[in-house]
Motif scaffolding. Structure first.
Motif, PDB file in Angstrom:
ATOM      1  N   ARG A  30       0.832  -1.212   0.000  1.00 16.30           N
ATOM      2  CA  ARG A  30       0.000   0.000   0.000  1.00 16.30           C
ATOM      3  C   ARG A  30       0.865   1.260   0.000  1.00 16.30           C
ATOM      4  O   ARG A  30       0.441   2.308  -0.472  1.00 16.30           O
ATOM      5  N   PHE A  31       2.068   1.165   0.528  1.00 15.64           N
ATOM      6  CA  PHE A  31       2.948   2.320   0.600  1.00 15.64           C
ATOM      7  C   PHE A  31       3.884   2.408  -0.602  1.00 15.64           C
ATOM      8  O   PHE A  31       4.669   3.341  -0.696  1.00 15.64           O
ATOM      9  N   ALA A  32       3.811   1.442  -1.499  1.00 12.10           N
ATOM     10  CA  ALA A  32       4.645   1.474  -2.699  1.00 12.10           C
ATOM     11  C   ALA A  32       4.098   2.539  -3.647  1.00 12.10           C
ATOM     12  O   ALA A  32       2.931   2.919  -3.591  1.00 12.10           O
ATOM     13  N   ASP A  33       4.963   2.994  -4.518  1.00 11.92           N
ATOM     14  CA  ASP A  33       4.562   4.077  -5.424  1.00 11.92           C
ATOM     15  C   ASP A  33       4.764   3.649  -6.869  1.00 11.92           C
ATOM     16  O   ASP A  33       5.685   4.099  -7.534  1.00 11.92           O
ATOM     17  N   PHE A  34       3.929   2.725  -7.318  1.00 10.06           N
ATOM     18  CA  PHE A  34       3.883   2.402  -8.735  1.00 10.06           C
ATOM     19  C   PHE A  34       2.422   2.253  -9.148  1.00 10.06           C
ATOM     20  O   PHE A  34       1.522   2.248  -8.306  1.00 10.06           O
ATOM     21  N   HIS A  35       2.184   2.142 -10.408  1.00 16.92           N
ATOM     22  CA  HIS A  35       0.844   2.309 -10.966  1.00 16.92           C
ATOM     23  C   HIS A  35      -0.194   1.360 -10.373  1.00 16.92           C
ATOM     24  O   HIS A  35      -1.284   1.783 -10.012  1.00 16.92           O
ATOM     25  N   TYR A  36       0.080   0.096 -10.263  1.00 17.68           N
ATOM     26  CA  TYR A  36      -0.914  -0.882  -9.825  1.00 17.68           C
ATOM     27  C   TYR A  36      -0.703  -1.348  -8.383  1.00 17.68           C
ATOM     28  O   TYR A  36      -1.210  -2.396  -7.993  1.00 17.68           O
ATOM     29  N   SER A  37      -0.008  -0.586  -7.585  1.00 12.85           N
ATOM     30  CA  SER A  37       0.316  -1.036  -6.227  1.00 12.85           C
ATOM     31  C   SER A  37      -0.928  -1.209  -5.364  1.00 12.85           C
ATOM     32  O   SER A  37      -1.023  -2.174  -4.599  1.00 12.85           O
ATOM     33  N   THR A  38      -1.893  -0.323  -5.467  1.00 14.59           N
ATOM     34  CA  THR A  38      -3.094  -0.422  -4.650  1.00 14.59           C
ATOM     35  C   THR A  38      -3.918  -1.646  -5.030  1.00 14.59           C
ATOM     36  O   THR A  38      -4.430  -2.354  -4.155  1.00 14.59           O
ATOM     37  N   ILE A  39      -4.034  -1.907  -6.302  1.00 16.38           N
ATOM     38  CA  ILE A  39      -4.802  -3.062  -6.767  1.00 16.38           C
ATOM     39  C   ILE A  39      -4.137  -4.357  -6.311  1.00 16.38           C
ATOM     40  O   ILE A  39      -4.805  -5.263  -5.787  1.00 16.38           O
TER      41      ILE A  39
END
Length: 61
Positions: A30-39
């Motif tokens: 959740r704390f990562a910063d790439f396009h599909y991290s939340t999904i």
């Protein structure tokens, strides 16, 4: 005694540990910063919760 032996089976607790590791991976993503991290994080959390519930209900059975 068979019910107690089933509840104390080592395989249930290994499954819970795997579920916790998968769930924590989802939380950290959740704390990562790439396009599909939340999904990906949501999918991992759902998988982790599903595995944990399966293990808990197997213990209660």
């Amino acid at each position: 005694m068979e019910s107690t032996e089933n509840a104390n089976a080592e395989s249930h607790y290994k499954l819970i540990v795997v579920a916790i590791v998968i769930g924590l991976a989802g939380v950290y993503l959740r704390f990562a910063d790439f396009h599909y991290s939340t999904i990906i994080a949501n999918i991992l959390l759902i998988i982790g919760v599903g595995i944990a519930l399966k293990a808990v209900f197997a213990i209660l059975k």
